[in-house]
Scaffold this motif. Sequence first.
Motif, PDB file in Angstrom:
ATOM      1  N   GLN A  89       1.034  -1.064  -0.247  1.00 47.95           N
ATOM      2  CA  GLN A  89       0.105  -0.225  -0.315  1.00 47.95           C
ATOM      3  C   GLN A  89       0.601   1.736  -0.157  1.00 47.95           C
ATOM      4  O   GLN A  89       0.168   2.363   0.316  1.00 47.95           O
ATOM      5  N   TRP A 107     -11.127  -4.325  -9.864  1.00 46.82           N
ATOM      6  CA  TRP A 107      -9.992  -3.433  -8.917  1.00 46.82           C
ATOM      7  C   TRP A 107     -10.388  -3.006  -7.580  1.00 46.82           C
ATOM      8  O   TRP A 107     -10.690  -2.627  -6.390  1.00 46.82           O
ATOM      9  N   GLU A 108     -12.025  -2.085  -8.441  1.00 43.38           N
ATOM     10  CA  GLU A 108     -13.116  -1.311  -7.337  1.00 43.38           C
ATOM     11  C   GLU A 108     -12.412  -2.110  -6.276  1.00 43.38           C
ATOM     12  O   GLU A 108     -13.537  -1.243  -4.781  1.00 43.38           O
ATOM     13  N   GLU A 155      -8.230  -2.351  -1.929  1.00 35.74           N
ATOM     14  CA  GLU A 155      -7.523  -0.630  -1.255  1.00 35.74           C
ATOM     15  C   GLU A 155      -7.759   0.483  -1.902  1.00 35.74           C
ATOM     16  O   GLU A 155      -6.924  -0.211  -2.445  1.00 35.74           O
ATOM     17  N   ASP A 156      -8.109   1.742  -1.920  1.00 37.64           N
ATOM     18  CA  ASP A 156      -7.699   2.765  -2.654  1.00 37.64           C
ATOM     19  C   ASP A 156      -6.124   3.084  -2.583  1.00 37.64           C
ATOM     20  O   ASP A 156      -5.751   3.105  -3.789  1.00 37.64           O
ATOM     21  N   GLN A 157      -5.711   2.797  -1.295  1.00 37.27           N
ATOM     22  CA  GLN A 157      -4.186   2.892  -0.854  1.00 37.27           C
ATOM     23  C   GLN A 157      -3.357   1.979  -2.302  1.00 37.27           C
ATOM     24  O   GLN A 157      -2.097   1.938  -2.780  1.00 37.27           O
ATOM     25  N   ARG A 158      -4.295   0.885  -2.122  1.00 40.16           N
ATOM     26  CA  ARG A 158      -3.373   0.078  -2.865  1.00 40.16           C
ATOM     27  C   ARG A 158      -3.372   0.445  -4.701  1.00 40.16           C
ATOM     28  O   ARG A 158      -2.125   0.434  -5.146  1.00 40.16           O
ATOM     29  N   ARG A 159      -3.990   0.426  -4.860  1.00 38.87           N
ATOM     30  CA  ARG A 159      -4.086   0.470  -6.082  1.00 38.87           C
ATOM     31  C   ARG A 159      -3.862   2.147  -6.381  1.00 38.87           C
ATOM     32  O   ARG A 159      -3.487   2.266  -7.606  1.00 38.87           O
ATOM     33  N   LEU A 160      -3.264   3.058  -5.680  1.00 38.06           N
ATOM     34  CA  LEU A 160      -2.595   4.331  -6.154  1.00 38.06           C
ATOM     35  C   LEU A 160      -0.881   3.860  -6.358  1.00 38.06           C
ATOM     36  O   LEU A 160      -0.549   4.105  -7.035  1.00 38.06           O
TER      37      LEU A 160
END
Length: 431
Positions: free
Chosen positions: A258, A343-344, A347-352
Amino acid sequence: MSSSPQAPTHAVTADADTRPSLTVLSGFWPAATFAVARALLAADPSLLLVRHDLTALRDGLVRRVVRSSAGIIEDEQVELRHGCVSCTLREDVLPTLVRLARSHPGQDLVLMLPEVVEPEAVAAACAYCLIDGAPITDLLRVDSYVTVLDAEHLLDGLASTDDLTALGIQAAEDDHRALADVVVRQIEYADTLLLWGQSREGDFDTSRMAILLQRMAPWAAHIRVDDDRVDATTLTRQLRHTRRHRPETPGILTRGLQGYTLGIHEPEPDCGVVSTVFRARRPFHPQRLHDVLEDVNAEIIRSRGHLWLASQPDTVVAWEFAGGGLAMGSLGHWLVSLPEDRWEHVEDQRRLAAALDWDPYYGDRHQHLVFIGLGIDPAELHHTLTGCLLTDAELADGEETWRTYQDPFTGCFPLEAEEPPNTNTEGASPA
């Protein structure tokens, strides 16, 4: 009382926050942890300390003691439906905190954990378990998680190969955790680390342990108390009302994924302590990696991180070593192996973090391992690990060929989309 998983609902600005503050103390050596608790009580007569004795937990009994600086307020034996730590948290620890927050408004709380309880388990319970239909954070503000380390015993604890069962202090019949695993998880989840006392070997060794703790948890605030006399007021300023806890911070196994700091690269020894970070894009050859597992952890106190194997290119493999034992397990899929419509659910932090480090060929796949020890040779360690990566010729063969490699880890890291991270020592040899 309900323990249904729910996201916390309480949101309030720091300036307007009037909730009592909760400081959570953990530590494997209760004498040192209780000494810190007593100092906090001495500095604030309104402070309440909550402790649970798990000695009879396997018989379904827990002793709860609540005290202030003036003396004991409660001393009760509680009978549980099931004798385990998670049941203790849900059925008595959290309800007690809520009850005290209601009956003693405006008084802060300190929760001193039993020596075998990991603070991350408490954080998870605080975040997701409901008491009387609401999370405890509606009534209490979790200020920080403080771990107390006894300088006289710390290095022995980190190097120990004993497990809790052999020591007779396991929290449940199926509790097979190693002593060193408990200690490192108490260290790595803490917002604040307090090194208490002095080493039997003198000042140099005490300083060496302080540096070791800084390398193990560079994200934490570090405090030393090594005098015979403790200034309770100063210690209170260092430990309470710090607002250090960030509940969104992931656990140690997923920090690197993350984008959080997993460790620091300090290859030059400081009092003999070395911390080195190994990163690479290429996958490991499974057999070559398996062949060096004992060698790479031979002089290591702690290693952790994640990796990918050429033979299992869809899987994020967790890696953690402490107390002579290496555990490896599945952390789920690499994003590059998932269809975009899934992907949705990540976690947002992981995708970022993945987007910022995306490679046109490898996607988000990479090696990220941290090794911490005394007197280790980081150059030799990096050379050994680099030799386990695929060569240019092997890379050119492509994934279909990689999947056919002889793999000693076959079946060790199952990919279950909805399962939580699994750690599995099968296929990983103790170093």
